[in-house]
Scaffold this motif. Sequence first.
Motif, PDB file in Angstrom:
ATOM      1  N   ALA A 116      51.135 -54.923 112.117  1.00 39.24           N
ATOM      2  CA  ALA A 116      50.171 -53.840 111.917  1.00 39.24           C
ATOM      3  C   ALA A 116      49.604 -53.380 113.261  1.00 39.24           C
ATOM      4  N   GLY A 117      49.302 -54.308 114.145  1.00 40.25           N
ATOM      5  CA  GLY A 117      48.798 -53.944 115.474  1.00 40.25           C
ATOM      6  C   GLY A 117      49.814 -53.116 116.246  1.00 40.25           C
ATOM      7  N   LEU A 118      51.068 -53.533 116.186  1.00 38.15           N
ATOM      8  CA  LEU A 118      52.133 -52.788 116.857  1.00 38.15           C
ATOM      9  C   LEU A 118      52.273 -51.397 116.246  1.00 38.15           C
ATOM     10  N   ARG A 119      52.193 -51.315 114.933  1.00 40.34           N
ATOM     11  CA  ARG A 119      52.305 -50.020 114.240  1.00 40.34           C
ATOM     12  C   ARG A 119      51.139 -49.112 114.631  1.00 40.34           C
ATOM     13  N   ILE A 120      49.950 -49.668 114.764  1.00 40.87           N
ATOM     14  CA  ILE A 120      48.780 -48.874 115.180  1.00 40.87           C
ATOM     15  C   ILE A 120      48.998 -48.313 116.581  1.00 40.87           C
ATOM     16  N   VAL A 121      49.511 -49.130 117.486  1.00 37.84           N
ATOM     17  CA  VAL A 121      49.775 -48.668 118.858  1.00 37.84           C
ATOM     18  C   VAL A 121      50.808 -47.540 118.829  1.00 37.84           C
ATOM     19  N   GLU A 122      51.900 -47.709 118.071  1.00 39.84           N
ATOM     20  CA  GLU A 122      52.955 -46.676 117.983  1.00 39.84           C
ATOM     21  C   GLU A 122      52.378 -45.369 117.440  1.00 39.84           C
ATOM     22  N   LEU A 123      51.592 -45.454 116.355  1.00 41.18           N
ATOM     23  CA  LEU A 123      51.022 -44.252 115.750  1.00 41.18           C
ATOM     24  C   LEU A 123      50.004 -43.585 116.669  1.00 41.18           C
ATOM     25  N   THR A 124      49.245 -44.376 117.408  1.00 40.81           N
ATOM     26  CA  THR A 124      48.284 -43.806 118.363  1.00 40.81           C
ATOM     27  C   THR A 124      49.023 -43.032 119.442  1.00 40.81           C
ATOM     28  N   GLU A 125      50.139 -43.591 119.953  1.00 41.04           N
ATOM     29  CA  GLU A 125      50.937 -42.897 120.969  1.00 41.04           C
ATOM     30  C   GLU A 125      51.541 -41.616 120.401  1.00 41.04           C
ATOM     31  N   ARG A 126      52.059 -41.678 119.160  1.00 42.71           N
ATOM     32  CA  ARG A 126      52.621 -40.470 118.536  1.00 42.71           C
ATOM     33  C   ARG A 126      51.549 -39.398 118.359  1.00 42.71           C
ATOM     34  N   LEU A 127      50.350 -39.827 117.984  1.00 48.70           N
ATOM     35  CA  LEU A 127      49.254 -38.874 117.805  1.00 48.70           C
ATOM     36  C   LEU A 127      48.876 -38.239 119.138  1.00 48.70           C
ATOM     37  N   ALA A 128      48.848 -39.048 120.179  1.00 51.33           N
ATOM     38  CA  ALA A 128      48.521 -38.508 121.506  1.00 51.33           C
ATOM     39  C   ALA A 128      49.598 -37.521 121.950  1.00 51.33           C
ATOM     40  N   ASP A 129      50.888 -37.859 121.733  1.00 53.01           N
ATOM     41  CA  ASP A 129      51.979 -36.941 122.080  1.00 53.01           C
ATOM     42  C   ASP A 129      51.874 -35.642 121.279  1.00 53.01           C
ATOM     43  N   ALA A 130      51.621 -35.745 120.001  1.00 52.07           N
ATOM     44  CA  ALA A 130      51.505 -34.552 119.158  1.00 52.07           C
ATOM     45  C   ALA A 130      50.314 -33.695 119.595  1.00 52.07           C
ATOM     46  N   GLN A 131      49.230 -34.330 119.951  1.00 51.44           N
ATOM     47  CA  GLN A 131      48.052 -33.586 120.410  1.00 51.44           C
ATOM     48  C   GLN A 131      48.360 -32.885 121.733  1.00 51.44           C
ATOM     49  N   ALA A 132      49.100 -33.521 122.608  1.00 50.10           N
ATOM     50  CA  ALA A 132      49.461 -32.907 123.899  1.00 50.10           C
ATOM     51  C   ALA A 132      50.359 -31.691 123.660  1.00 50.10           C
ATOM     52  N   ARG A 133      51.354 -31.804 122.756  1.00 52.35           N
ATOM     53  CA  ARG A 133      52.219 -30.659 122.470  1.00 52.35           C
ATOM     54  C   ARG A 133      51.430 -29.528 121.834  1.00 52.35           C
ATOM     55  N   LEU A 134      50.521 -29.883 120.948  1.00 52.60           N
ATOM     56  CA  LEU A 134      49.695 -28.858 120.302  1.00 52.60           C
ATOM     57  C   LEU A 134      48.835 -28.147 121.344  1.00 52.60           C
ATOM     58  N   ASP A 135      48.296 -28.900 122.292  1.00 52.70           N
ATOM     59  CA  ASP A 135      47.485 -28.290 123.341  1.00 52.70           C
ATOM     60  C   ASP A 135      48.322 -27.359 124.217  1.00 52.70           C
ATOM     61  N   GLU A 136      49.606 -27.725 124.421  1.00 50.80           N
ATOM     62  CA  GLU A 136      50.480 -26.862 125.216  1.00 50.80           C
ATOM     63  C   GLU A 136      50.762 -25.563 124.483  1.00 50.80           C
ATOM     64  N   LEU A 137      51.003 -25.649 123.193  1.00 55.31           N
ATOM     65  CA  LEU A 137      51.330 -24.471 122.408  1.00 55.31           C
ATOM     66  C   LEU A 137      50.102 -23.621 122.083  1.00 55.31           C
ATOM     67  N   GLN A 138      49.029 -24.246 121.899  1.00 56.29           N
ATOM     68  CA  GLN A 138      47.840 -23.518 121.506  1.00 56.29           C
ATOM     69  C   GLN A 138      46.663 -24.076 122.295  1.00 56.29           C
ATOM     70  N   PRO A 139      46.387 -23.466 123.430  1.00 58.56           N
ATOM     71  CA  PRO A 139      45.272 -23.977 124.233  1.00 58.56           C
ATOM     72  C   PRO A 139      43.969 -23.842 123.464  1.00 58.56           C
ATOM     73  N   ARG A 140      43.144 -24.749 123.687  1.00 54.56           N
ATOM     74  CA  ARG A 140      41.849 -24.731 123.006  1.00 54.56           C
ATOM     75  C   ARG A 140      40.951 -23.679 123.662  1.00 54.56           C
ATOM     76  N   ALA A 141      40.190 -23.096 122.826  1.00 52.63           N
ATOM     77  CA  ALA A 141      39.243 -22.099 123.346  1.00 52.63           C
ATOM     78  C   ALA A 141      38.142 -22.835 124.072  1.00 52.63           C
ATOM     79  N   PRO A 142      37.715 -22.272 125.185  1.00 55.45           N
ATOM     80  CA  PRO A 142      36.635 -22.954 125.919  1.00 55.45           C
ATOM     81  C   PRO A 142      35.376 -22.991 125.090  1.00 55.45           C
ATOM     82  N   VAL A 143      34.678 -24.023 125.249  1.00 54.02           N
ATOM     83  CA  VAL A 143      33.424 -24.186 124.514  1.00 54.02           C
ATOM     84  C   VAL A 143      32.346 -23.494 125.315  1.00 54.02           C
TER      85      VAL A 143
END
Length: 148
Positions: A116-143
């Motif tokens: 479970a710990g290993l799976r959490i680490v893998e999913l956290t990395e996948r989430l970070a990668d997905a968030q980075a790609r999303l940020d590349e495709l759709q930059p966040r509006a400045p606050v």
Amino acid sequence: MRTSDKQREGSSAEQRFRDAFERLKLGVPQVLPKGTPVSQNNVAKEAGCDPSALRKSRFPLVVLEIQEWVETHKGEQPPSVRQRLLKKRGKNRDLRETISDLKKQRDAAVGKLADAGLRIVELTERLADAQARLDELQPRAPVLKLSD
């Protein structure tokens, strides 16, 4: 040996068995340890004889009295040393089996936790990668901060 000598020997042996039987019944053996249960073998041992000496064919009344006494006092006699030892061994075996089962359960739980710990680490990395790609495709509006 003459017949009268055999009769005297038999009666003295019978008396030794009867005396030993009484001592065991009263809980005051002289040969065996205190607390020894009454049995045909123990009566013979207490009389200082081999257990095979107290035979039903030679001493039918004594053997019958012992058997009747044992039968009527079944629940009253404490378990023999051998019976206590066997019970303790059985308990120890049960405890060893329980410990073994608990160790297997613990090892399985530790394995699942590590997975479970290993799976959490893998999913956290996948989430970070997905968030980075999303940020590349759709930059966040400045606050925008509202100034005072």
